[in-house]
Design an enzyme around this catalytic site. Structure first.
Site, PDB file in Angstrom:
ATOM      1  CG  HIS A   8      -2.209   0.666   1.329  1.00  0.00           C
ATOM      2  ND1 HIS A   8      -1.815   1.767   3.015  1.00  0.00           N
ATOM      3  CD2 HIS A   8      -2.447   1.360   0.768  1.00  0.00           C
ATOM      4  CE1 HIS A   8      -2.937   2.730   2.850  1.00  0.00           C
ATOM      5  NE2 HIS A   8      -3.016   2.637   1.436  1.00  0.00           N
ATOM      6  NE  ARG A   9      -1.930   5.735   1.153  1.00  0.00           N
ATOM      7  CZ  ARG A   9      -2.671   6.029   2.416  1.00  0.00           C
ATOM      8  NH1 ARG A   9      -1.789   6.852   3.033  1.00  0.00           N
ATOM      9  NH2 ARG A   9      -4.201   6.131   2.535  1.00  0.00           N
ATOM     10  CD  GLU A  35      -2.850   1.866  -2.727  1.00  0.00           C
ATOM     11  OE1 GLU A  35      -4.132   2.975  -3.352  1.00  0.00           O
ATOM     12  OE2 GLU A  35      -2.167   2.349  -2.276  1.00  0.00           O
ATOM     13  CG  ASP A  37      -2.524   6.633  -3.459  1.00  0.00           C
ATOM     14  OD1 ASP A  37      -4.504   6.162  -3.355  1.00  0.00           O
ATOM     15  OD2 ASP A  37      -1.775   6.896  -2.304  1.00  0.00           O
ATOM     16  CG  HIS A  50      -2.990   9.079   0.093  1.00  0.00           C
ATOM     17  ND1 HIS A  50      -4.252   9.563   1.243  1.00  0.00           N
ATOM     18  CD2 HIS A  50      -3.937   7.805  -0.147  1.00  0.00           C
ATOM     19  CE1 HIS A  50      -5.456   9.453   1.297  1.00  0.00           C
ATOM     20  NE2 HIS A  50      -5.189   8.443   0.611  1.00  0.00           N
ATOM     21  CD  GLU A 110      -7.307   4.802  -4.197  1.00  0.00           C
ATOM     22  OE1 GLU A 110      -6.619   4.165  -3.473  1.00  0.00           O
ATOM     23  OE2 GLU A 110      -7.967   5.902  -3.984  1.00  0.00           O
ATOM     24  CE  LYS A 112      -6.281   8.789  -2.999  1.00  0.00           C
ATOM     25  NZ  LYS A 112      -7.160   8.166  -1.901  1.00  0.00           N
ATOM     26  CG  ASP A 230       0.042   0.576   5.369  1.00  0.00           C
ATOM     27  OD1 ASP A 230      -0.366   1.330   4.446  1.00  0.00           O
ATOM     28  OD2 ASP A 230      -0.563   1.115   6.715  1.00  0.00           O
TER      29      ASP A 230
HETATM   30  O1  G3P Z   1      -6.566   1.294  -2.714  1.00  0.00           O
HETATM   31  C1  G3P Z   1      -6.526   1.027  -1.332  1.00  0.00           C
HETATM   32  C2  G3P Z   1      -6.439   2.091  -0.602  1.00  0.00           C
HETATM   33  O2  G3P Z   1      -5.492   3.075  -1.314  1.00  0.00           O
HETATM   34  C3  G3P Z   1      -7.626   3.244  -0.631  1.00  0.00           C
HETATM   35  O3  G3P Z   1      -7.768   3.731   0.066  1.00  0.00           O
HETATM   36  O4  G3P Z   1      -7.141   6.372   1.031  1.00  0.00           O
HETATM   37  O5  G3P Z   1      -4.997   4.194   1.379  1.00  0.00           O
HETATM   38  O6  G3P Z   1      -5.993   5.513  -0.724  1.00  0.00           O
HETATM   39  P1  G3P Z   1      -6.919   5.186   0.709  1.00  0.00           P
HETATM   40 MG    MG Z   2      -5.119   4.526  -2.373  1.00  0.00          MG
END
Ligand code: G3P
Ligand code: MG
Length: 250
Positions: A8-9, A35, A37, A50, A110, A112, A230
């Protein structure tokens, strides 16, 4: 079915999120997916961060859409996390894809677009992916499902996933209607009957953000398609132990 581990990120727990250092770490530990954003700058460049504002993860203030790329890349995107990362900049999507050109896992982009619409972002992202990640796996996701529909109009073969907090009634119908092949669900929603219903209709389920080992274990037991975490290294180690323990039973 093996549950894939998506970072994640990048590797958010131990690197400044959405920076090249974070993506390098996610690739080093061999996450199955990464992942990130994306947003648009004032001069229409696709950048990876993000929040809509730069305040939390850089030494600047204001909205990304008010910065030119040049001004945005003057900012320090690492010191807020640790002095060791003070040289990190806000990367462009191109820079991330160049860094990950040898990475054969899935890149989950993702969009945004849930707070700022960023007109034209879908076409720009597809163009960059075509140029920098042709024939390598990419999954697009967004909380703004109209954005995903626009993206599919630009690239009918794109794999798109609905980002959702909540469970839907007959979740497969809406997913198919949008042309998505997966739901990326907030973990309490993923750990429910919805997962089974989606699987019965060949729709993938990826849960976010799964950080507790007991929840990772649950994702493995339920056969979720992926967990987004994470802590990719922790999840990969745990999956190895889970698979070894499972093998011993037979
Ligand atoms: O893509 C999963 C997650 O990243 C969605 O929430 O706010 O962390 O971008 P957020
Ligand atoms: Mg995300």
């Amino acid at each position: 079915m093996r549950t894939a581990i998506f970072a994640h990120r990048g590797s958010k727990a131990n690197r400044p999120e959405n920076t090249l250092a974070a993506f390098e770490e996610a690739a080093r530990v061999q996450s199955d997916g990464i992942e990130l954003d994306v947003h648009l700058t004032k001069d229409q460049e696709v950048v990876v961060m993000h929040d809509e504002k730069v305040n939390r993860t850089t030494n600047g203030t204001g909205q990304i859409k008010q910065f030119t790329l040049r001004d945005l890349q003057e900012l320090d995107a690492g010191s807020w996390f640790s002095g060791n990362y003070r040289k990190e900049k806000v990367p462009t999507l191109k820079e991330v894809l160049e860094l990950l050109s040898d990475y054969s896992g899935v890149i989950n982009i993702e969009l945004k677009t849930d707070r700022n619409v960023y007109p034209g972002i879908e076409e720009r992202v597809v163009r960059i992916v075509d140029a920098y990640r042709a024939n390598l796996p990419v999954v697009y996701s967004s909380f703004n499902h109209e954005s995903l529909i626009r993206l599919k109009k630009t690239d009918a073969s794109a794999e798109v996933a609905l980002l959702l907090w909540e469970r839907l009634a007959e979740p497969w119908r809406y997913t198919q209607q949008v042309g998505a092949t997966a739901q990326h669900l907030w973990e309490p929603s993923a750990f429910s009957d919805t997962a089974k219903q989606l699987h019965q209709h060949n729709i993938k389920v990826r849960a976010w953000t799964v950080n507790k080992p007991k929840h990772m274990q649950l994702a493995f037991q339920m056969g979720l398609d992926a967990l987004i975490t994470d802590y990719p290294e922790v999840a990969l180690d745990l999956r190895k132990s889970y698979e070894t323990a499972g093998k011993k039973l037979h």
